[in-house]
Design a protein around this motif. Sequence first.
Motif, mmCIF file in Angstrom:
data_model
loop_
_atom_site.group_PDB
_atom_site.id
_atom_site.type_symbol
_atom_site.label_atom_id
_atom_site.label_comp_id
_atom_site.label_asym_id
_atom_site.label_seq_id
_atom_site.Cartn_x
_atom_site.Cartn_y
_atom_site.Cartn_z
ATOM 1 N N GLU A 113 0.849 -1.188 0.000
ATOM 2 C CA GLU A 113 0.000 0.000 0.000
ATOM 3 C C GLU A 113 0.886 1.240 0.000
ATOM 4 O O GLU A 113 2.058 1.185 0.379
ATOM 5 N N PRO A 128 -4.876 1.219 -1.947
ATOM 6 C CA PRO A 128 -5.243 0.357 -0.817
ATOM 7 C C PRO A 128 -4.409 -0.926 -0.755
ATOM 8 O O PRO A 128 -3.865 -1.395 -1.750
ATOM 9 N N LYS A 131 -4.407 -4.940 -2.813
ATOM 10 C CA LYS A 131 -5.413 -4.978 -3.881
ATOM 11 C C LYS A 131 -4.917 -4.431 -5.212
ATOM 12 O O LYS A 131 -5.599 -4.577 -6.227
ATOM 13 N N LEU A 212 -9.328 -3.955 -6.643
ATOM 14 C CA LEU A 212 -10.095 -3.046 -5.789
ATOM 15 C C LEU A 212 -11.588 -3.333 -5.915
ATOM 16 O O LEU A 212 -12.093 -3.667 -6.990
ATOM 17 N N ASP A 216 -13.467 0.660 -2.293
ATOM 18 C CA ASP A 216 -12.099 1.160 -2.308
ATOM 19 C C ASP A 216 -11.927 2.394 -3.192
ATOM 20 O O ASP A 216 -10.922 3.096 -3.083
#
Length: 329
Positions: A113, A128, A131, A212, A216
């Motif tokens: 991230e 995020p 992901k 995502l 998100d």
Amino acid sequence: MKGKIIKLLKDSGNDFVSGQKISEALGVSRAAIWKHINVIKEDGYEIEAISRKGYRIISSPDILTFEEIRSYLFTECIGKNIIYYDSIGSTNSKAKELAEIGQEHGTVVISEEQTTGRGRLGRNFISPKYKGIWMSIILRPDIITENISQITLLGAAAVQSAIMKMGIKTSIKWPNDIILNSKKVCGILTEMSGEINHINYLVMGIGINVNLEEEDIPHELKDVATSIKLESGRYMERKILIANILNIFEKLYIEYVKNDNINETIEICRKNSNLIGKEIQLINRGKVTTARAIDISDKGELVIENSQGIIEYVVSGEVSVRGIYGYNK
């Protein structure tokens, strides 16, 4: 040590590796091996341990360490040194720090991230955890500074080709965005350190919204941003996608830097262009003009026809380009 143990276990396939063998190979005690195995389990690896047989990996987590990517990577240089973070402010910022102190060409900084990810024009880039793909490549090309914008095209062509190799049809919004169903799934940010006639290094940041979910994507970006999973309905293995990108990028990069040949990259960008044949807006120092995109030149410039019918060549970095229809940021 942890990486070496994972490599030994992965290289053994489904066979058990005894604690004694690992101990002898790495020169540490069996008690130390056991402690490292527990740490590896905490990282998400499922490891079977049987007395008098040893250890074997049952399943691996979806993380982007070199140990997880290496079996899919066929490069000579790019990605052979991966510096991995669970969380970081910005991979580009860290890559620039490392490049300043001499980190080698081809090093890739990857984080699960980013907390302060950046896109073009200082925009925030949502990143995020677990992901997406948030990575930066340190490059030290022997090219003239006026051609650095072409490196961004190499990145766009590599990402485009890698995603399509995994069965998803995307397009390129010249010069640095990858589009899926009229929304952005990837942005590329290339930054340089150098003088007028010399490049010290380039850092190419690549951010891809892979898996995502709806929650998100910030509400204010839902009209312009999406993820591969949201649009295709498919979960994509990030480590395979990263390896595909690095494999393709190195091929295009070597052809360009060593052989002064950018033809394949330009052809990929032309064939998959999101702009050619469309009306676009050019934003240069706050001034907005309308034109029609008609081609990408052999040097990677966007070829446009302005409102007076005059053909112009736009260099990446000189202006910002927005499509009048669909994705327009």
